[in-house]
Design a protein around this motif. Structure first.
Motif, PDB file in Angstrom:
ATOM      1  N   SER A   1      11.748  45.138 -33.415  1.00  0.00           N
ATOM      2  CA  SER A   1      12.465  45.790 -34.497  1.00  0.00           C
ATOM      3  C   SER A   1      11.768  47.083 -34.918  1.00  0.00           C
ATOM      4  CB  SER A   1      12.574  44.835 -35.685  1.00  0.00           C
ATOM      5  OG  SER A   1      13.124  45.485 -36.809  1.00  0.00           O
TER       6      SER A   1
ATOM      7  N   ARG B   1      24.719  47.775 -38.010  1.00  0.00           N
ATOM      8  CA  ARG B   1      23.429  47.616 -38.690  1.00  0.00           C
ATOM      9  C   ARG B   1      22.334  48.468 -38.059  1.00  0.00           C
ATOM     10  NH1 ARG B   1      21.953  41.450 -38.598  1.00  0.00           N
ATOM     11  NH2 ARG B   1      19.976  42.421 -39.272  1.00  0.00           N
TER      12      ARG B   1
ATOM     13  N   ALA C   1      14.543  33.673 -40.763  1.00  0.00           N
ATOM     14  CA  ALA C   1      14.655  34.795 -41.696  1.00  0.00           C
ATOM     15  C   ALA C   1      14.258  36.105 -41.028  1.00  0.00           C
ATOM     16  CB  ALA C   1      13.777  34.532 -42.926  1.00  0.00           C
ATOM     17  N   VAL C   2      13.202  36.070 -40.205  1.00  0.00           N
ATOM     18  CA  VAL C   2      12.786  37.270 -39.471  1.00  0.00           C
ATOM     19  C   VAL C   2      13.870  37.684 -38.481  1.00  0.00           C
ATOM     20  CG1 VAL C   2      11.068  38.208 -37.874  1.00  0.00           C
ATOM     21  CG2 VAL C   2      10.338  36.731 -39.756  1.00  0.00           C
TER      22      VAL C   2
ATOM     23  N   ASN D   1      17.124  36.992 -38.505  1.00  0.00           N
ATOM     24  CA  ASN D   1      18.342  37.454 -39.170  1.00  0.00           C
ATOM     25  C   ASN D   1      18.168  38.840 -39.782  1.00  0.00           C
ATOM     26  OD1 ASN D   1      19.426  34.977 -38.516  1.00  0.00           O
ATOM     27  ND2 ASN D   1      19.056  34.079 -40.535  1.00  0.00           N
ATOM     28  N   ASP D   2      16.971  39.146 -40.211  1.00  0.00           N
ATOM     29  CA  ASP D   2      16.713  40.439 -40.832  1.00  0.00           C
ATOM     30  C   ASP D   2      16.576  41.562 -39.805  1.00  0.00           C
ATOM     31  OD1 ASP D   2      15.987  42.106 -43.161  1.00  0.00           O
ATOM     32  OD2 ASP D   2      14.023  42.193 -42.196  1.00  0.00           O
ATOM     33  N   ARG D   3      16.084  41.228 -38.619  1.00  0.00           N
ATOM     34  CA  ARG D   3      15.659  42.274 -37.681  1.00  0.00           C
ATOM     35  C   ARG D   3      16.624  42.532 -36.515  1.00  0.00           C
ATOM     36  NH1 ARG D   3      10.503  44.805 -38.913  1.00  0.00           N
ATOM     37  NH2 ARG D   3       9.439  43.438 -40.373  1.00  0.00           N
TER      38      ARG D   3
ATOM     39  N   ASP E   1      21.285  33.089 -37.725  1.00  0.00           N
ATOM     40  CA  ASP E   1      22.688  33.482 -37.868  1.00  0.00           C
ATOM     41  C   ASP E   1      23.252  33.847 -36.492  1.00  0.00           C
ATOM     42  OD1 ASP E   1      25.116  34.186 -38.931  1.00  0.00           O
ATOM     43  OD2 ASP E   1      24.465  36.156 -39.629  1.00  0.00           O
TER      44      ASP E   1
ATOM     45  N   THR F   1       9.521  40.986 -34.541  1.00  0.00           N
ATOM     46  CA  THR F   1       9.065  42.018 -35.479  1.00  0.00           C
ATOM     47  C   THR F   1       8.686  43.301 -34.748  1.00  0.00           C
ATOM     48  OG1 THR F   1       8.257  40.303 -36.983  1.00  0.00           O
ATOM     49  CG2 THR F   1       7.401  42.535 -37.293  1.00  0.00           C
TER      50      THR F   1
END
Length: 669
Positions: free
Chosen positions: A135, A36, A67-68, A70-72, A21, A132
């Motif tokens: 984050s 966020r 996915a990692v 965008n999440d972190r 993203d 990861t």
């Protein structure tokens, strides 16, 4: 589809379909990170970058990795060619933290833009682990990370401030001593076996070569010419030069100029076309003229845009493989040419069974001039046509203002010297695009695409290189309307970019605020903005007689002595400006009807024989010429015909009317 779909940068558009993203660089992206409470991931690259493509395919196109990300984190993608100021700021952080730099550049930072972890290319597994870990560290040790990032940012700002103030501490400037020392320093680092400077990888030392040619022109020092000539010869005969289609790749990965990194950049080709034109002017070298013309033809043919500008670059990759478009095997040569001509081509181009590149393929070279010239030229044409059937590398078709300014200078001079009006016309087309799309009221934007201006403000190098190109173009065409535009750009340079110590910042005073304001006076692959500004200011002063511009240009060279003493290759542009000042610069006013062939003969003689940094003004001989360009004021025709006036500080020698007399006058100037 992420937020890059409306970008004007082809590099950003390459990532518009990524599952990551992505955000463009914007205040909204940092606000989202604050909302966020997550770190920011900054990824910087450019469209022709091989390892950028590799990381994109491995990580950014992978759903699980995305996915990692965008999440972190909040992920920001930047085109370094569109925003070199952002690239410069965070590259300084990357180099400070890791000891090296490169692209793709990967930076983790706070929502306030302060970096705390930097790197370049990461394989997918390592990249995912890193995102990861960053984050988790942010959630567990946010206060410590913020404290460390603030310390890093403060140190970077302090270093940048010291660099910006270097000119104020340089002391008295002795141009002659500085240029003498620079030549000695270049000789120390010269590769006497393979030419060029230093070891692998070898980048084209364009600005240093121009300086060496100017230094030889002024002093007659043969060692300076020998370094320039042998380096130009080695680059032109090696694999970094496209032996079929012309044009130079970005650099050689080895010390022998054999294997290039295959991407082709507009700025390299513009700068090198100018160097080879100058080398031909000094020596009459047939190789130099061939390479200069072929390189200009490459720029117009393969980088020309529908709107008249010149595109930024060609990719290194095609068919997913670096160099696939350019390399050959002996069997491929025989398949296209037949047995006899194929074997002849293999010898002429250095194509071997073992190969000089990967998988038994060879990069074409031209180690010597072939004995059978007609046969060689015929074979070369056949191979070029056959190569057109391959899948071509991608093209980054954005127009970068500074690089087009460099190209205008090269095309205009080469076109005038070689009697190539098509090259001058190409320079005029690029200038028209810059003035109509990029320029408004003394301000310039960095990029455009498809005739639409991009979102990024122009940097110092954009103002300087476009101004220099327009001044050159006016000199060879007699079009005076380019000069006021150049003057307006330079007025903005003097108003919006000064650093208070005689030098310049790379960004305008009213530009976007980053963690520090970049001000790097050293050359890299392109001339530094500060030295490019000095060049344009000195030239404009010589045309207008306004000492304010000359003084500003000379003051910008105050930073030159420490740069030239420690790393002369990083001061080539400034050293060339120093040579211009040591030579006057000479001011040449030529007047005559543009349809009179004698006028063109005088222009070519002036360009051919002019001392370093000379400026040229071309007029009709009418009483109105001086209103546009003061150097032309009171410069009438002689006996109704074309004439040339050679001046210094607006004091002119008696006019001459023949090329021979002009060459003689310039030799004494």
């Amino acid at each position: 589809m992420n937020r890059l779909k409306t970008a004007t940068s082809p590099y950003l558009l390459q990532h518009a379909d990524n599952p990551v993203d992505w955000w463009p660089w914007s205040a909204e992206a940092f606000a989202e990170a604050r909302r966020r409470d997550v770190p920011v991931l900054l990824s910087v690259g450019y469209a022709a970058c091989h390892w950028c493509h590799v990381m994109a395919h491995e990580s950014f196109e992978d759903q699980a990795t995305a996915a990692v990300v965008n999440d972190r984190v909040v992920a920001i993608k930047v085109d370094r060619e569109e925003r070199p100021d952002i690239d410069a700021v965070y590259m300084s952080a990357t180099q400070a933290m890791t000891g090296q730099g490169g692209w793709p550049m990967t930076v983790f930072m706070t929502p306030d833009g302060e970096p705390f972890l930097c790197g370049t290319y990461f394989p997918r597994a390592r990249f995912t682990q890193l995102v990861t870990a960053v984050s988790e560290a942010w959630q567990q040790n946010k206060a410590q990370i913020k404290s460390e990032s603030e310390r890093i940012s403060a140190a970077l700002a302090e270093n940048a401030s010291a660099l910006a103030g270097l000119g104020g501490k340089a002391g008295e400037l002795s141009l002659g001593e500085v240029t003498d020392a620079a030549v000695a320093g270049l000789a120390t680092g010269f590769d006497s076996q393979h030419a060029g400077f230093g070891g692998a990888p070898k980048f084209p030392p364009s600005m240093a070569l121009e300086f060496l040619l100017r230094y030889h022109e002024r002093t007659g020092t043969e060692a300076a010419l020998a370094m320039a000539e042998s380096t130009c010869d080695a680059m032109a005969r090696g694999g970094m030069y496209d032996q079929l289609g012309g044009g130079f790749a970005r650099y050689s990965v080895d010390a022998t100029w054999t294997v290039p990194h295959f991407e082709k950049m507009l700025y390299d080709n513009a700068l090198l076309a100018a160097v080879y034109t100058h080398l031909w002017r000094r020596t009459g070298s047939a190789l130099a003229r061939r390479v200069a013309e072929e390189t200009c033809d490459f720029m117009v043919r393969e980088l020309g845009t529908r709107e008249g500008g010149l595109a930024a670059s060609l990719d290194a990759d095609s068919d997913g493989t670096e160099g696939a478009f350019y390399v050959w095997t002996p069997d491929q040569l025989r398949e296209v040419l037949g047995e006899g001509d194929g074997d002849f081509a293999a010898v002429a181009f250095g194509v071997t069974a073992a190969g000089t590149f990967e998988h038994g393929a060879s990069v074409l070279q031209r180690p010597a001039e072939p004995r059978e010239h007609e046969r060689f030229d015929r074979i070369r044409g056949i191979l070029l046509t056959a190569r057109e059937g391959r899948n071509r590398p991608g093209r980054d078709d954005k127009v970068v203002a500074a690089w087009n300014g460099m190209a205008i200078t090269a095309l205009a001079n080469a076109g005038a010297l070689f009697g190539r009006p098509d090259l001058v016309a190409a320079a005029e087309n690029a200038a028209r695009l810059l003035v109509s799309v990029h320029y408004r009221d003394g301000r310039i934007v960095r990029t455009s695409r498809d005739g639409a201006a991009g979102p990024s403000a122009g940097l110092l190098e954009d103002y300087a290189c476009v101004a220099a190109g327009l001044l050159t173009l006016s000199g060879v065409t007699g079009r005076h309307d380019w000069v006021p535009v150049a003057g307006a750009l330079l007025d903005t340079v003097l108003a919006a970019f000064p650093d208070g110590n005689g030098g310049f910042y790379d960004t305008a005073a009213d530009g976007e605020r980053l963690i520090f304001r970049p001000a790097d006076p050293t050359d890299n692959a392109t001339p530094s903005g500060a030295f490019a500004a000095a060049d344009a200011l000195v030239s404009y002063a010589a045309l207008t007689g306004d000492e304010r511009y000359r003084e500003a240009g000379a003051a910008a060279l105050a930073v030159l002595p420490p740069i030239a003493a420690k790393y002369p290759r990083a001061g080539g542009m400034g050293l060339s400006v120093a040579e211009a000042l040591l030579s006057g610069p000479a001011e040449i006013a030529i007047v005559g009807p543009d349809d009179d062939p004698r006028t063109g003969d005088l222009v070519r003689a002036a360009l051919h024989a002019a001392p370093p940094g000379a400026v040229l003004a071309l007029g009709s001989g009418s009483s109105t010429d001086g209103a546009a360009i003061p150097l032309l004021e009171s410069r009438p025709l002689v006996s109704g015909g074309p004439a040339a006036y050679v001046c210094r500080n607006f004091t002119c020698q008696a006019p001459v009317t023949t090329p021979a007399a002009l060459r003689e006058t310039l030799a004494r100037a």
